[in-house]
Structures are given as C-alpha cells and as structure tokens.
Enzyme design. Sequence first.
Site, PDB file in Angstrom:
ATOM      1  N   SER A  61     -37.023  -3.421  18.759  1.00 18.72           N
ATOM      2  CA  SER A  61     -35.703  -3.316  19.402  1.00 18.72           C
ATOM      3  C   SER A  61     -35.410  -1.889  19.840  1.00 18.72           C
ATOM      4  O   SER A  61     -34.681  -1.672  20.802  1.00 18.72           O
ATOM      5  CB  SER A  61     -34.596  -3.725  18.429  1.00 18.72           C
ATOM      6  OG  SER A  61     -34.483  -5.104  18.352  1.00 18.72           O
ATOM      7  N   HIS A  89     -26.343  -2.772  16.399  1.00 19.18           N
ATOM      8  CA  HIS A  89     -27.618  -2.870  17.116  1.00 19.18           C
ATOM      9  C   HIS A  89     -27.456  -2.578  18.616  1.00 19.18           C
ATOM     10  O   HIS A  89     -28.217  -1.806  19.198  1.00 19.18           O
ATOM     11  CB  HIS A  89     -28.164  -4.289  16.888  1.00 19.18           C
ATOM     12  CG  HIS A  89     -29.556  -4.526  17.359  1.00 19.18           C
ATOM     13  ND1 HIS A  89     -29.841  -4.924  18.641  1.00 19.18           N
ATOM     14  CD2 HIS A  89     -30.744  -4.443  16.702  1.00 19.18           C
ATOM     15  CE1 HIS A  89     -31.160  -5.067  18.757  1.00 19.18           C
ATOM     16  NE2 HIS A  89     -31.727  -4.782  17.597  1.00 19.18           N
ATOM     17  N   ASP A 104     -27.079  -7.653  24.221  1.00 21.44           N
ATOM     18  CA  ASP A 104     -27.266  -7.291  22.817  1.00 21.44           C
ATOM     19  C   ASP A 104     -26.021  -7.685  22.031  1.00 21.44           C
ATOM     20  O   ASP A 104     -25.337  -8.651  22.401  1.00 21.44           O
ATOM     21  CB  ASP A 104     -27.560  -5.773  22.734  1.00 21.44           C
ATOM     22  CG  ASP A 104     -28.438  -5.409  21.539  1.00 21.44           C
ATOM     23  OD1 ASP A 104     -28.028  -5.695  20.405  1.00 21.44           O
ATOM     24  OD2 ASP A 104     -29.527  -4.832  21.742  1.00 21.44           O
TER      25      ASP A 104
END
Length: 740
Positions: free
Chosen positions: A526, A211, A142
């Site tokens: 996600s 994220h 990620d």
Amino acid sequence: MDWRSAFSSTLLLVLLLVSPFFTNASSRLYIVYMGEKKHDDPFVVTASHYDILTSVIGSKDGSMKSMVYSYKHGFSGFAAMLTESQAEELAKLPEVISMKPNTYHQVHTTRSWDFLGMNYHEQSGLLKKANYGEDVIVGVIDSGIWPESRSFDDNGYGPVPARWKGKCQTGVAFNATGCNRKIIGVRWYSGDMSDEILKGEYLSARDGHGHGTHTASTIAGGHVWNVSHKQGGLASGVAHGGAPRARVAVYKACWGPNIDCGGAAILAAIDDAINDGVDVLSLSLGPGEFWGTIHAVTRGIPVVFSAGNEGPIPQTVGNTLPWVITVAATTIDRTFPTMITLGNKEKLVGQSLYYKATTKSRKFQVLVDGGFGCNTEKLALINVTGKVVLCSAPSQAAFTPPRQVLPGIIRHVAGAGAAGLIFAQYTVNLLEDLNACNGSMPCVIVDYEIAHRIRSYAATTRTPVVEVSPTMTAVGSGVLSPRVAAFSSRGPGTIFPAILKPDIAAPGVSILAALGDSYEFMSGTSMACPHVSAVVALLKIVHPDWSPAMIKSAIVTTASVTDRFGMPIQAEGVPRKVADPFDFGGGHIEPDRAVDPGLVYDMDPREYAKFHNCIFDPKDDCESYMRQLYQLNLPSIVVPDLRDSVTVWRTITNVGAAEATYQAVLEAPVGMTMSVEPSVITFTSGGSRSVTFKVTFTTRQRVQGGYTFGSLTWQDGSTHSVRIPIAVRTIIQDFVADTS
Ligand SMILES: *[C@@H]1O[C@H](CO)[C@@H](O)[C@H](O)[C@H]1NC(C)=O
Ligand SMILES: *[C@@H]1O[C@H](CO)[C@@H](O)[C@H](O)[C@H]1NC(C)=O
Ligand SMILES: *[C@@H]1O[C@H](CO)[C@@H](O)[C@H](O)[C@H]1NC(C)=O
Ligand SMILES: *[C@@H]1O[C@H](CO)[C@@H](O)[C@H](O)[C@H]1NC(C)=O
C-alpha cells in the site's frame, strides 16, 4: 555486513538528528559558521572552537558535552547544543559570521524520495522537469483523508485547474472547508457497507483509519518540516510527497477498523474519477481484478495498484490485469539500530522503535531467557516482572512466521510487567509490530546469531543484566538496500500466468507519512503503490501525449535490478535470495531514468478491449487468443508452457532522438536458447518510429520444470538501456503439475 561498523559510521550523523530529543529541553542544536579557517592544523581549529564554546558555556566540561560537530576541514564552524541565551551571546562574538538553529532539510523522513534520487536540489531530474507535479490531479481511492494534515495545506496554490469537474461531497465532520486548492474534491461511497462496519466511522470522506491520508500524502503531500515518527524523533526530517505540487482528489471506498473496501464502491469511485478529470488513479487495495479500470486506461488515465501483502509465498500477487501497474514493496536505506549492552560490556545491535527512553528503563535490567517459542505457557513459568525477556521465534518459523507470533508475545510480556523484550527471528523486517511497545518499552529485534550471544552470556552469568539504548536512525549507503520486502506478494499470477506481475517495485517499508495530525510509519505494498503513482503523475506532465502503456513501459524498462554497488537486489523471505521477476517485475523503480527510456512497448487500447471481451463475451478466436497472451505487447515476456519452441512478437516505439541504433543484448533463461530477430534496429528520421521484432525460445532440457528467468535489453550504446524481464517454464507432460 557488520552491523556494528554500520552503526559506528552512522553514529555522528545520527547524533545530530536525535540528540535534541534526549537532552535538556531548553537547549537545541545550533550551527555556528565562522568562515575561512584561520589555521591549517585541524586540531588547532577545533581547539579554538572549544575555547569559544567554553567562553559562553562557562566550563570546559560543559563545552565538551555541548559540541556535536566541529567543522575544520573545508571551513571553520561547529554545531553545538545551546540554550537560547548562550546562543545569543555566541552570536555577538566577532569570530561568528552566522548562526542558526539546526533545521531538517532533505533529511530522511520521506527518505524514500531521496533514496529514489528525487531530491529537491536535483536540477536535472524528473521532479524538476515535471515542475514538482504542478497541477496534475491524482485520484486516490482509499479510506478518505484527514484534511487538517499539514501535508495538504493549500497555501501558495493557484486556482483549481479549470478542467476539474469533481465536487466536494460533505458529510460528518467534513464540511466544504475540508476541500481546498490542494484537496480539490472528495466523494464517499458507503452504500455497500454493513452498519456493523460503519459503526464508529465518519460518514464522510474523513479518514478514520489513516491509510488513505498516508497514501495520499506519499503521492502529493506538500513539504512539512521537522516531523518524525509520532513526533518522537525517529526518522526526523522533511515529509513530502513524490509530486509535492500535485492536486488530490479523494474517493473514500474503504471503511471501518479493518479498512474494508466494497467492490461496488470502488467501481463507483473509478467511474466518478474518470468523469471528474483525474490524471492518474492510485489504489492501494486488493486483491481482486478490477475490470472497471479498463475504462480509465482506455481514456488515457494510468491506474496503479499495490501487489498485496501475502508474500513471500509464490502465486499470491493480486491486481493482475494487463493494463494496470502492479507494485511490489522494497526496503529503503534507512534502519533503526538499537544498541544492547550486556553486563559483560559486550555491545550488540538490533532494530527497534524505542524512542521514549526513560531514565529508569535506561539502566541495566535483569535478563531472563524465555527460550524458543516463548509462548504463554513458557512465560508463565518464569517471573518476567521488571526484567528484560529474551524470546526466540518458534523454531519452525516457516510454519508460524514471526509476524504472527510477535504481537501476542508483546502483549503477554508487557502484560506481565516486563521491562523489555529482545526478540530473535530470521532476518526479515517487521518493525511496525513494535508499535505495540509504544516507543516506551524497549522491544528489540535481533537475528539468531546475536540471540545466541546473549543467550550464552545469560547462561554463564549468575545475574545477567542488559541495557537497551534509545533507537537511532541510520541512513545511507551503509544500509543494504533496496531489498524486496518479505510481505510483498509474489508472482506468477494465477489467473493470467502469461502476464508478468508484479510489474515494478518501489519503497514500502517503514514509510513515514501523514496520519491524522501526526506522521507515522506504515509498511506494505500500500505504501509502495503511491510511490509509483507519484512518478506516473510526474511522467504525465513531462510526456502528456504518452499512453498509460508507454508510461508503464518507461517505468519497467528503466528499473534497476542491482543496488548502487552493482550487487543483485535481494528478496527477503525464508531464505533470502536474489530477486527475480516474480518478486519485483522489471526491478526497482528509477524515476530519473523513466523520464527518458529511449524505446517503449506501447499498446493499442483495442488490445485491452479484445482481452476484456474474450473474458466476458468470448467469440471465435478467443480460445487461441487467450492461450497466447504472451503475444500482448507488454514490457515483459512470460511463457508459462513452453513445449519445444515458441516465437513471441513485440513492437518497440522510439521516443528518443529520431536517429538511433539499438542492439539486442540477451540473457537467456537457464535451460533454453533464445534468439532475437532482427538483433539490431536502426531508426532514421522520416522512417517509422515503430519496429516489430521476434524472440524465439527453444528448450534445451526436456525437463518438466519451474520457471527460469532472463532478460532482453535494447542498448543504443550511450544512455539508453531498455530492459524487459523474461520468465519461461517448460512443460513436457500436461498432467504433471509444478508441485509434482
Ligand atoms: C467546518 O469544519 C471545520 C473543521 O472541522 C470547523 O472548524 C468549522 O467550524 C466548520 N464550519 C462550519 C460552517 O460548520
Ligand atoms: C521540531 O520538533 C521537535 C519535536 O516535536 C520540537 O521539540 C522542536 O522544537 C521542533 N523544532 C522546530 C525548529 O520546529
Ligand atoms: C516477580 O518479581 C518481582 C520483581 O523482582 C517481585 O516484586 C514479584 O514479587 C515477583 N512475583 C512473583 C509471583 O514471584
Ligand atoms: C501501549 O499503549 C496501549 C494503549 O494506551 C496500552 O494498552 C498498552 O498496554 C501499552 N503497551 C505497553 C507495552 O506499554
């Protein structure tokens, strides 16, 4: 459902959660416990609570304001807002047995885990059986990680598992102390990124975007008490991951403000992760077919991907290789109702993230109607300064989805000095876009019906006014959920239509998890992917001998296609509809059922190799092999081109009690007959644990068609119900496409 009834039924609960943030900062909520009731009549008990409270607060009026709950049925006690000195005084009273400040256990923060039944108090479920994920190693590819986040505190963790061979690759703002016994390794891959993208990034595993920290904490974050969205009070509670005792290995392959992930970097990360010794790989990225994942899966490392955020358009699902698990996103049982009061006292409810209410914005404000479209030109004609603006999504919403126009409208309305925004749109969840309102400007989303009522009021009143109350957090069975999120990418897959994608759905809307030092909502597939990654990690602990295919099968075949009221799960979109396998694969994940599926559809890694070779080095029988991909032993059946009749083979393996008898229950796709042979399968101890059966589909209607859906469920008459989804499309003439 009537929103107002949902609102009132959750109001009490909600008060408890939000009121501390909107009252005098020096007082807080205390729970006062007084033991057995001294009287049968609840009114008498409550009256005694008020008397006691009045004795320390000094006035009857004050105690009325302070009381939040009076416990009067099973036992005696109350919850009240008190200053520290009032609390001390109360605690000295002989009637008071115990007294403590309110804490936010188990509440709603990473609510999604409670929603999935993975609750800390649950003694028999998957979480407990897997010892909370103790020592499983989850690799997350990620945008890196924020090591200081409290979610990755390594207090109380034993040494790093000896089998771990990874390393702590240091870099800018990330030295060796960034790794600990929770974040056991980090690596970063910037080689295929342009200088343009790397500008302003940390050249290290540090997560400049957020994220990667969010996804990693959703999988493996430890318990962090008393967090809420931007610490503003919304969704307050305990944040934790699905496998809260798991170890995290971080591979940063995504960079820059748009979190671009290089294919080469991803491959390098997969390669390293296999070697480092991760047990599960989680990739909330795409789309694309990451062939390198085959090497992880054939070594027994399950790989989980997000499906993509291109929904509700069909054929948009990404990450469609047969050996990975592809995850769609659903909503959870939490909403953020926000009350709108019109000048005529009518009360209406919308959704918002308005948590920083000021006294000024909480007064009635003048309401103006920006009309349909509410575009810049229209807004230029009205003076919105200091007013609340009612805007409707464009009437051709299908061409310009609300999520495309809303950010621009917020910018414009806020720029013009408006006091607030009421935005009307078709029913779909897009609360995150309201982050642009910073929690301090009331921006409320309503449906067209409520907008109509506001508009009618505005049109018939000389100076229409409106007041927006602070957003509340409503949780529980009053909230229709789960629903497949509108943005969740839909099947069928375009490259291999005979392989059902997505495989499974999990929570992915307004998920609160770590972001930098704070906690914030994020939505997307996600956020759904790490939910499944955590469940996979727990299943690996309970069933260390299961292959990735068995784990995937267990998750898909135990998923739920109905909500807790037995109603079919719906998919958001235009219009909302009953969800089908192209929306959610097998359905909504049920972790506690996945641990004991009864039967699994396993797959020999050599099958993956064959598939892989037929793509990259096609030989002899590859053409017919690729034409019959529906023969792969997946926990689903998709026949994209049924002409007259087709027979599909599957093999099931018994992973339950050695002796069991299963019966097939069929739900044939509309327009065809379906049969299964044998339709009863008996496993005996000492006999084979695997049995092959065949499913035959025959068209009844000679119609060039779209897909119709069905299912095949093996039931043992007690606890096991092993369901696979089915999608079949009839093709009559090769040259007529579905769009004909
Ligand atoms: C390592 O990084 C931490 C956090 O950024 C910092 O507090 C610490 O001083 C650094 N240690 C060294 C030796 O540079
Ligand atoms: C919980 O968080 C709120 C808001 O950040 C804060 O005001 C409060 O003191 C905290 N309570 C506890 C028990 O830590
Ligand atoms: C718009 O309205 C505000 C508040 O009523 C007022 O102060 C301002 O002068 C108006 N602007 C224009 C351009 O009329
Ligand atoms: C929210 O904050 C940003 C950055 O501080 C600012 O540019 C923007 O105007 C604010 N929006 C509103 C609605 O106040």
